[in-house]
Design a protein around this motif. Structure first.
Motif, PDB file in Angstrom:
ATOM      1  N   ALA A 147       3.356  -2.458  -0.936  1.00 49.60           N
ATOM      2  CA  ALA A 147       3.991  -3.763  -1.091  1.00 49.60           C
ATOM      3  C   ALA A 147       5.442  -3.553  -1.489  1.00 49.60           C
ATOM      4  O   ALA A 147       5.775  -2.573  -2.169  1.00 49.60           O
ATOM      5  N   HIS A 148       6.299  -4.454  -1.030  1.00 45.93           N
ATOM      6  CA  HIS A 148       7.693  -4.493  -1.472  1.00 45.93           C
ATOM      7  C   HIS A 148       7.973  -5.924  -1.903  1.00 45.93           C
ATOM      8  O   HIS A 148       7.815  -6.866  -1.117  1.00 45.93           O
ATOM      9  N   LEU A 149       8.387  -6.082  -3.162  1.00 43.77           N
ATOM     10  CA  LEU A 149       8.568  -7.404  -3.760  1.00 43.77           C
ATOM     11  C   LEU A 149      10.046  -7.719  -3.914  1.00 43.77           C
ATOM     12  O   LEU A 149      10.853  -6.834  -4.223  1.00 43.77           O
ATOM     13  N   LEU A 172       7.363  -2.043 -11.785  1.00 47.69           N
ATOM     14  CA  LEU A 172       6.642  -1.575 -12.966  1.00 47.69           C
ATOM     15  C   LEU A 172       5.909  -2.725 -13.628  1.00 47.69           C
ATOM     16  O   LEU A 172       6.482  -3.809 -13.819  1.00 47.69           O
ATOM     17  N   ASP A 173       4.670  -2.475 -14.008  1.00 43.47           N
ATOM     18  CA  ASP A 173       3.896  -3.430 -14.802  1.00 43.47           C
ATOM     19  C   ASP A 173       4.075  -3.045 -16.260  1.00 43.47           C
ATOM     20  O   ASP A 173       3.315  -2.257 -16.815  1.00 43.47           O
ATOM     21  N   VAL A 218      -4.271  -7.023  -7.930  1.00 42.19           N
ATOM     22  CA  VAL A 218      -4.172  -6.102  -6.789  1.00 42.19           C
ATOM     23  C   VAL A 218      -2.836  -5.369  -6.833  1.00 42.19           C
ATOM     24  O   VAL A 218      -2.764  -4.138  -6.676  1.00 42.19           O
ATOM     25  N   LEU A 219      -1.753  -6.113  -7.053  1.00 40.65           N
ATOM     26  CA  LEU A 219      -0.437  -5.489  -7.146  1.00 40.65           C
ATOM     27  C   LEU A 219      -0.358  -4.518  -8.317  1.00 40.65           C
ATOM     28  O   LEU A 219       0.223  -3.428  -8.186  1.00 40.65           O
ATOM     29  N   ARG A 220      -0.945  -4.885  -9.437  1.00 37.57           N
ATOM     30  CA  ARG A 220      -0.862  -4.014 -10.619  1.00 37.57           C
ATOM     31  C   ARG A 220      -1.604  -2.697 -10.394  1.00 37.57           C
ATOM     32  O   ARG A 220      -1.158  -1.643 -10.857  1.00 37.57           O
ATOM     33  N   ARG A 221      -2.724  -2.735  -9.692  1.00 40.34           N
ATOM     34  CA  ARG A 221      -3.417  -1.480  -9.383  1.00 40.34           C
ATOM     35  C   ARG A 221      -2.539  -0.587  -8.502  1.00 40.34           C
ATOM     36  O   ARG A 221      -2.468   0.625  -8.711  1.00 40.34           O
ATOM     37  N   ALA A 225      -0.247   3.251  -9.298  1.00 38.21           N
ATOM     38  CA  ALA A 225      -0.230   4.437  -8.432  1.00 38.21           C
ATOM     39  C   ALA A 225       1.146   4.685  -7.824  1.00 38.21           C
ATOM     40  O   ALA A 225       1.298   5.580  -6.983  1.00 38.21           O
ATOM     41  N   GLY A 226       2.166   3.908  -8.222  1.00 34.85           N
ATOM     42  CA  GLY A 226       3.514   4.082  -7.699  1.00 34.85           C
ATOM     43  C   GLY A 226       3.683   3.650  -6.264  1.00 34.85           C
ATOM     44  O   GLY A 226       4.589   4.107  -5.562  1.00 34.85           O
ATOM     45  N   ARG A 227       2.860   2.682  -5.803  1.00 30.82           N
ATOM     46  CA  ARG A 227       2.853   2.290  -4.393  1.00 30.82           C
ATOM     47  C   ARG A 227       3.450   0.907  -4.153  1.00 30.82           C
ATOM     48  O   ARG A 227       3.268   0.336  -3.073  1.00 30.82           O
TER      49      ARG A 227
END
Length: 258
Positions: A147-149, A172-173, A218-221, A225-227
């Motif tokens: 994902a790119h936010l 980063l969360d 979902v985004l936080r998981r 993982a740095g994805r």
């Protein structure tokens, strides 16, 4: 009862989220879906559709639930933008399940009809000059990010923000006591279909059982993982979440809307 999703034909390049009830926007949303409320004389959804058309996007999927039949009735199946026609299709969550499926549930429902990389935007956000650049999509597709936010400076109604950003452009969360800056998620993103598969998301593609689930976990998981990557957008942005914000955008007194 299970509700199978119809087979995919041409896959859409973008998903616009238009299923929510818009509780904070009542009474305006008692009779009108929030994404059809007008800003400066045009429905909110039209601003995104014109921006997507300007960028060359020609296939857009819109999910609906609350008063959902009014959206295809208003927009039809071909949106005639000054920048070219856009073919519209619909994921009718209200018709199929009687309710909205939240963001991750709605994306999973629509997934068979979406390209491997697709734009996501909330239909109740005003970002008229966002470019939806093909080059940004190409850079994302060539990366290993899921994902790119696009993040924005924190508005007064959300001063704590949502996510941080490191020097390598990864989202980063951050824990609540972390002093590093946070920004607010604009609701615009580039996503991969792979984000909505294990280990990030357990909802089957097509979401035949109508599972409701938010996107943030979902985004936080994936962030852990740095994805997930991100960047800050400094252009025009308003979360049109209340009648007061809608009136302010139009430069009208609130009483003129109610």
């Amino acid at each position: 009862m299970r509700h199978p999703t119809p087979p995919a034909t041409t896959r859409a390049d973008a998903l616009l989220l238009a299923a929510g009830r818009g509780e904070r926007m009542r009474p305006l949303t008692d009779t009108c879906p929030k994404p059809l409320l007008t800003v400066r004389g045009r429905p909110l959804l039209a601003w995104h559709l014109d921006a997507l058309a300007r960028a060359g996007v020609r296939q857009v999927l819109i999910n609906t639930a609350w008063l959902g039949e009014r959206i295809p009735a208003a927009l039809g199946y071909t949106y005639r933008s000054p920048f070219g026609p856009v073919a519209l299709s619909y994921s009718m969550e209200g018709r199929d399940f009687g309710r909205a499926l939240e963001t991750a549930g709605g994306i999973a429902r629509a997934l068979p009809h979406l390209d491997d990389v697709f734009w996501l935007a909330a239909g109740d956000v005003y970002m008229p000059d966002f470019p939806f650049e093909a080059a940004a999509r190409q850079r994302f597709a060539a990366s290993d990010a899921l994902a790119h936010l696009w993040l924005v400076p924190n508005p007064p109604h959300h001063p704590r923000g949502d996510f941080g950003l490191d020097a390598q452009g990864r989202a980063l969360d951050l824990p609540a006591d972390d002093p590093r800056p946070r920004w607010t998620y604009s609701s615009v993103a580039l996503l991969r279909r792979a984000l909505f598969a294990p280990p990030w998301c357990d909802i089957p593609a097509g979401n035949p059982q109508g599972v409701s689930a938010p996107l943030a976990p979902v985004l936080r998981r994936a962030m852990a993982a740095g994805r997930v990557t991100a960047e800050v957008w400094s252009g025009t942005w308003t979360d049109v979440g209340t009648p007061e914000r809608l009136a302010a955008l139009d430069g009208k007194p609130l009483s003129s809307l109610l």
